[in-house]
Motif scaffolding. Structure first.
Motif, PDB file in Angstrom:
ATOM      1  N   MET A   1     -25.564  27.817  30.096  1.00 22.89           N
ATOM      2  CA  MET A   1     -26.550  28.088  29.057  1.00 22.89           C
ATOM      3  C   MET A   1     -27.565  29.126  29.513  1.00 22.89           C
ATOM      4  O   MET A   1     -27.923  30.034  28.752  1.00 22.89           O
ATOM      5  N   ARG A   2     -28.032  28.997  30.760  1.00 22.44           N
ATOM      6  CA  ARG A   2     -28.983  29.993  31.285  1.00 22.44           C
ATOM      7  C   ARG A   2     -28.351  31.370  31.315  1.00 22.44           C
ATOM      8  O   ARG A   2     -29.000  32.378  30.986  1.00 22.44           O
ATOM      9  N   PHE A   3     -27.088  31.434  31.706  1.00 20.40           N
ATOM     10  CA  PHE A   3     -26.366  32.710  31.716  1.00 20.40           C
ATOM     11  C   PHE A   3     -26.356  33.314  30.314  1.00 20.40           C
ATOM     12  O   PHE A   3     -26.627  34.515  30.133  1.00 20.40           O
ATOM     13  N   ASN A   4     -26.046  32.503  29.311  1.00 18.33           N
ATOM     14  CA  ASN A   4     -25.976  33.008  27.936  1.00 18.33           C
ATOM     15  C   ASN A   4     -27.332  33.508  27.451  1.00 18.33           C
ATOM     16  O   ASN A   4     -27.412  34.522  26.752  1.00 18.33           O
ATOM     17  N   VAL A   5     -28.405  32.803  27.812  1.00 21.21           N
ATOM     18  CA  VAL A   5     -29.737  33.205  27.376  1.00 21.21           C
ATOM     19  C   VAL A   5     -30.127  34.539  28.009  1.00 21.21           C
ATOM     20  O   VAL A   5     -30.649  35.440  27.328  1.00 21.21           O
ATOM     21  N   ILE A   6     -29.859  34.683  29.299  1.00 24.83           N
ATOM     22  CA  ILE A   6     -30.184  35.943  29.978  1.00 24.83           C
ATOM     23  C   ILE A   6     -29.336  37.081  29.415  1.00 24.83           C
ATOM     24  O   ILE A   6     -29.824  38.189  29.155  1.00 24.83           O
ATOM     25  N   TYR A   7     -28.048  36.786  29.200  1.00 28.38           N
ATOM     26  CA  TYR A   7     -27.176  37.816  28.638  1.00 28.38           C
ATOM     27  C   TYR A   7     -27.644  38.207  27.231  1.00 28.38           C
ATOM     28  O   TYR A   7     -27.559  39.382  26.846  1.00 28.38           O
ATOM     29  N   ALA A   8     -28.129  37.232  26.452  1.00 26.26           N
ATOM     30  CA  ALA A   8     -28.639  37.536  25.111  1.00 26.26           C
ATOM     31  C   ALA A   8     -29.763  38.567  25.178  1.00 26.26           C
ATOM     32  O   ALA A   8     -29.846  39.474  24.343  1.00 26.26           O
ATOM     33  N   GLY A   9     -30.641  38.436  26.195  1.00 22.50           N
ATOM     34  CA  GLY A   9     -31.706  39.410  26.364  1.00 22.50           C
ATOM     35  C   GLY A   9     -31.170  40.803  26.647  1.00 22.50           C
ATOM     36  O   GLY A   9     -31.649  41.792  26.088  1.00 22.50           O
ATOM     37  N   LEU A  10     -30.154  40.885  27.514  1.00 30.90           N
ATOM     38  CA  LEU A  10     -29.529  42.175  27.812  1.00 30.90           C
ATOM     39  C   LEU A  10     -28.844  42.751  26.584  1.00 30.90           C
ATOM     40  O   LEU A  10     -28.952  43.950  26.288  1.00 30.90           O
ATOM     41  N   TYR A  11     -28.118  41.892  25.879  1.00 30.00           N
ATOM     42  CA  TYR A  11     -27.402  42.314  24.673  1.00 30.00           C
ATOM     43  C   TYR A  11     -28.366  42.896  23.641  1.00 30.00           C
ATOM     44  O   TYR A  11     -28.130  43.973  23.076  1.00 30.00           O
ATOM     45  N   MET A  12     -29.466  42.195  23.419  1.00 26.88           N
ATOM     46  CA  MET A  12     -30.433  42.658  22.433  1.00 26.88           C
ATOM     47  C   MET A  12     -31.141  43.921  22.897  1.00 26.88           C
ATOM     48  O   MET A  12     -31.499  44.785  22.084  1.00 26.88           O
ATOM     49  N   GLY A  13     -31.337  44.054  24.209  1.00 27.60           N
ATOM     50  CA  GLY A  13     -31.934  45.273  24.740  1.00 27.60           C
ATOM     51  C   GLY A  13     -31.030  46.476  24.540  1.00 27.60           C
ATOM     52  O   GLY A  13     -31.487  47.553  24.125  1.00 27.60           O
ATOM     53  N   LEU A  14     -29.747  46.303  24.799  1.00 27.35           N
ATOM     54  CA  LEU A  14     -28.791  47.394  24.595  1.00 27.35           C
ATOM     55  C   LEU A  14     -28.670  47.734  23.110  1.00 27.35           C
ATOM     56  O   LEU A  14     -28.525  48.906  22.746  1.00 27.35           O
ATOM     57  N   ALA A  15     -28.729  46.707  22.266  1.00 21.39           N
ATOM     58  CA  ALA A  15     -28.683  46.956  20.825  1.00 21.39           C
ATOM     59  C   ALA A  15     -29.879  47.782  20.379  1.00 21.39           C
ATOM     60  O   ALA A  15     -29.762  48.677  19.539  1.00 21.39           O
ATOM     61  N   GLU A  16     -31.046  47.503  20.969  1.00 17.01           N
ATOM     62  CA  GLU A  16     -32.245  48.256  20.620  1.00 17.01           C
ATOM     63  C   GLU A  16     -32.138  49.703  21.104  1.00 17.01           C
ATOM     64  O   GLU A  16     -32.573  50.635  20.409  1.00 17.01           O
ATOM     65  N   ILE A  17     -31.547  49.900  22.278  1.00 15.62           N
ATOM     66  CA  ILE A  17     -31.355  51.249  22.798  1.00 15.62           C
ATOM     67  C   ILE A  17     -30.450  52.058  21.870  1.00 15.62           C
ATOM     68  O   ILE A  17     -30.665  53.261  21.645  1.00 15.62           O
ATOM     69  N   MET A  18     -29.434  51.393  21.311  1.00 15.23           N
ATOM     70  CA  MET A  18     -28.473  52.092  20.449  1.00 15.23           C
ATOM     71  C   MET A  18     -28.944  52.219  19.008  1.00 15.23           C
ATOM     72  O   MET A  18     -28.295  52.902  18.202  1.00 15.23           O
TER      73      MET A  18
END
Length: 288
Positions: A49-66
């Motif tokens: 679960m912690r992995f998924n939450v941290i990855y969600a932050g990265l995913y949303m950051g990359l989405a914002e960059i794009m």
């Protein structure tokens, strides 16, 4: 003349990311509280679960960059095809009808794209990251490969702009409905909707889509309304006590954040993937 500072624009994107991630944390926290009260599956991995939450932050950051690139692509597509073929009402009962029209259109597009993700090997290499989660819970909601958001932003969502001329607030309302529906469908929540199980996507219905059992492969693709599965022959009505294990049939999972970000490039990408309702046995074919 010196170029203007990019700092204000970077600050805007940082605020968008922070606001979006804060909302995601709130939704995941609420979902986790419900899961603890009425769990469908006990003893799930907290590390996962912690992995998924941290990855969600990265995913949303990359989405914002794009986001700027997706905006340029969307505008170019809409302008090229003459956007706004149908003007939708934005007042009174007409506004409610417009919300329904946009919601059904987006849901149908999501359904079609989701089926392509399971049918085309290249798209499956991306999408299989989402299906690799063996613990099915609310934190899996954003466990998608970062490049998928780019594909949808450039190819899928502009279709709505081409079809309809609609007030932004109507699109915003439908986005909120999809947001809540997406979190709800991924919850590790034992809830029985009875006769309404096939009316709206829900934890049991969508869990079957994530099942690692072959009989469940290529079923229940819908994002929000199971009527599309019913219309196109991909509906699996869950039995009352049908709560299968989830994950890929070969058990593959990312071992690190870098592994998740580069998931399609892994050496055995696609082996054991499910395409068109069957297991793809690449090594067996090559051996023959």
């Amino acid at each position: 003349m010196f170029a203007s500072s990019p700092f204000p624009e970077l600050l805007i994107h940082a605020r968008h990311w922070l606001g979006g991630f804060a909302l995601a944390l709130v939704m995941m926290s609420v979902g986790a509280a419900l899961e603890r009260r009425w769990p469908a599956e006990l003893l799930q991995s907290r590390a996962g679960m912690r992995f998924n939450v941290i990855y969600a932050g990265l995913y949303m950051g990359l989405a914002e960059i794009m986001r700027p690139l997706m905006a340029v692509a969307s505008v170019a597509i809409i302008n090229a095809l003459g956007g706004g073929w149908v003007v939708l009402a934005s007042r009174g009962w007409g506004a409610l009808a417009s919300i329904v029209v946009v919601l059904l259109t987006v849901d149908l597009l999501e359904y079609a794209f989701h089926r392509l993700q399971h049918a085309w090997p290249v798209l499956w290499k991306l999408h299989s990251l989402h299906h690799s989660a063996t613990d099915f819970n609310v934190t899996v909601t954003f466990r998608h490969h970062w490049f998928e958001v780019f594909l949808k932003g450039c190819l899928l969502y502009p279709v709505v702009g081409v079809l309809f001329k609609v007030e932004p607030w109507i699109v915003g309302v439908t986005a909120v409905i999809f947001m809540f529906g997406n979190y709800f469908a991924h919850m590790n929540l034992r809830v029985d909707l009875g006769r309404f199980t096939t009316w709206v996507n829900n934890p049991q219905y969508h869990r079957l889509h994530h099942s690692n059992r072959t009989e469940h492969f290529d079923h229940n693709f819908t994002q929000l309304l199971p009527l599309w599965d019913d219309l196109f022959g991909t509906l699996w009505v869950p039995a009352k006590h049908e709560w299968p294990a989830t994950g890929l049939d070969d058990g593959a999972q990312p071992r690190s954040l870098l592994g998740a970000l580069s998931w399609p490039l892994r050496s055995h990408a696609g082996l054991g993937a499910v395409l068109n309702g069957r297991r793809v046995e690449i090594l067996d074919k090559e051996a023959k």
